[in-house]
Design a protein around this motif. Structure first.
Motif, PDB file in Angstrom:
ATOM      1  N   TYR A 172     -14.934 -37.525 -75.919  1.00  0.00           N
ATOM      2  CA  TYR A 172     -13.566 -38.043 -76.359  1.00  0.00           C
ATOM      3  C   TYR A 172     -12.573 -36.927 -76.722  1.00  0.00           C
ATOM      4  N   GLU A 173     -11.384 -36.927 -76.262  1.00  0.00           N
ATOM      5  CA  GLU A 173     -10.361 -36.158 -76.960  1.00  0.00           C
ATOM      6  C   GLU A 173      -9.288 -36.953 -77.680  1.00  0.00           C
ATOM      7  N   GLY A 174      -8.649 -36.819 -78.657  1.00  0.00           N
ATOM      8  CA  GLY A 174      -7.785 -37.482 -79.285  1.00  0.00           C
ATOM      9  C   GLY A 174      -7.702 -37.562 -80.579  1.00  0.00           C
ATOM     10  N   PRO A 175      -7.166 -38.689 -81.258  1.00  0.00           N
ATOM     11  CA  PRO A 175      -6.960 -38.689 -82.704  1.00  0.00           C
ATOM     12  C   PRO A 175      -8.412 -38.896 -83.574  1.00  0.00           C
ATOM     13  N   ALA A 176      -8.384 -38.078 -84.404  1.00  0.00           N
ATOM     14  CA  ALA A 176     -10.010 -38.091 -84.997  1.00  0.00           C
ATOM     15  C   ALA A 176      -9.975 -39.152 -86.149  1.00  0.00           C
ATOM     16  N   SER A 177     -11.053 -39.358 -86.510  1.00  0.00           N
ATOM     17  CA  SER A 177     -11.548 -40.509 -87.537  1.00  0.00           C
ATOM     18  C   SER A 177     -12.148 -39.689 -88.641  1.00  0.00           C
ATOM     19  N   PHE A 178     -12.206 -40.432 -89.849  1.00  0.00           N
ATOM     20  CA  PHE A 178     -12.801 -39.785 -91.164  1.00  0.00           C
ATOM     21  C   PHE A 178     -14.347 -39.322 -90.725  1.00  0.00           C
ATOM     22  N   SER A 179     -15.016 -40.263 -89.654  1.00  0.00           N
ATOM     23  CA  SER A 179     -16.385 -39.922 -89.713  1.00  0.00           C
ATOM     24  C   SER A 179     -16.463 -38.525 -88.609  1.00  0.00           C
ATOM     25  N   THR A 180     -15.529 -38.243 -87.973  1.00  0.00           N
ATOM     26  CA  THR A 180     -15.641 -36.954 -87.409  1.00  0.00           C
ATOM     27  C   THR A 180     -15.532 -35.846 -88.266  1.00  0.00           C
ATOM     28  N   LEU A 181     -14.648 -36.082 -89.289  1.00  0.00           N
ATOM     29  CA  LEU A 181     -14.607 -34.821 -90.232  1.00  0.00           C
ATOM     30  C   LEU A 181     -15.981 -34.809 -90.820  1.00  0.00           C
TER      31      LEU A 181
END
Length: 255
Positions: A172-181
């Motif tokens: 995936y490439e795009g807007p990140a989620s809080f879980s990705t942080l």
């Protein structure tokens, strides 16, 4: 730390934290619905909660239609409040017998780093060594097939688990989620993390029992934990029949 309310902090060894967040990656209620299902029938008790006020926007400047999307709802009848406004909650539970910790929350609008730090602090003091996040996104998979599940990991050493479970790795490439942080920062806190994201039908709104069942079954296998899937299977069958009937009445959707 004044926004973190602690009831107790049991001392576990190499526990797993199941993380669910409503909002950005909870389509079909796959994230919160799956963790709630895993929690069912357990003697899980609350150990901590995080105040909502610093992390959420309740009044966004703009027209009423935009602002309404961020405000908690209320119900009144006969001039009296029938249902009070419900504020977002972020609550930790623990099931010591299963060596599991649960976090049910809502993705924050503000102060991502502060909320992430609370999660890391509680994990550290309780004895969590691995975090498992379940989420979802709307894609091209039809409702007649199980969801495709993609995995991201905090450490390369976790990739064999992904392969053994038959999961796809995310590109995936795009807007990140809080879980990705959280996923990106786990190594700095001596924690492992797996993020499992199910691709569900993008043309449907509301709860998706079939996807919740599929992800719950996957989690039960990863955790080696017994889970009663009978009621979920029944709900999935009824849901699929209902959706199929609706789709057949819409030529464009059927195509």
């Amino acid at each position: 730390m004044q926004h973190l309310q602690l009831t107790e902090l049991p001392q576990l060894q190499h526990a797993t934290l199941l993380l669910a967040l409503s909002g950005w990656m909870d389509g079909g209620l796959v994230s919160t619905g799956t963790v709630r299902r895993i929690m069912e029938g357990r003697q899980a008790r609350e150990i901590a909660r995080i105040d909502a006020d610093p992390f959420y926007v309740f009044n966004l400047p703009g027209n009423m239609e935009v602002a309404a999307a961020f405000r908690p709802e209320v119900e009144m009848a006969g001039g009296l409040i029938n249902k009070a406004p419900v504020m977002p909650t972020n609550i930790f539970h623990v099931d010591p017998a299963a060596n599991l910790v649960f976090f049910l929350g809502q993705e924050p609008h503000l102060r991502w780093q502060a909320l992430a730090q609370f999660i890391f602090e509680v994990s550290k003091h309780v004895g969590v060594s691995r975090i498992l996040f379940m989420g979802s996104f709307g894609g091209s998979v039809p409702h007649t097939r199980p969801p495709r599940v993609y995995a991201s990991v905090s450490h390369e050493r976790l990739l064999p688990i992904v392969k053994e479970s038959g999961l796809r790795t995310s590109d995936y490439e795009g807007p990140a989620s809080f879980s990705t942080l959280l996923l990106a920062q786990c190594p700095a806190h001596q924690l492992e993390m797996l993020a499992l994201v199910a691709e569900i039908p993008g043309y449907l709104d509301g709860i998706n029992p079939m996807s919740i069942e599929a992800v719950t079954r996957l989690l039960a296998k990863l955790l080696n934990q017994p889970v009663d899937l009978a009621s979920l299977r029944e709900a999935s069958t009824a849901w699929e029949l209902k959706v199929t009937e609706a789709v057949e009445k819409n030529e464009d959707l059927a195509e």
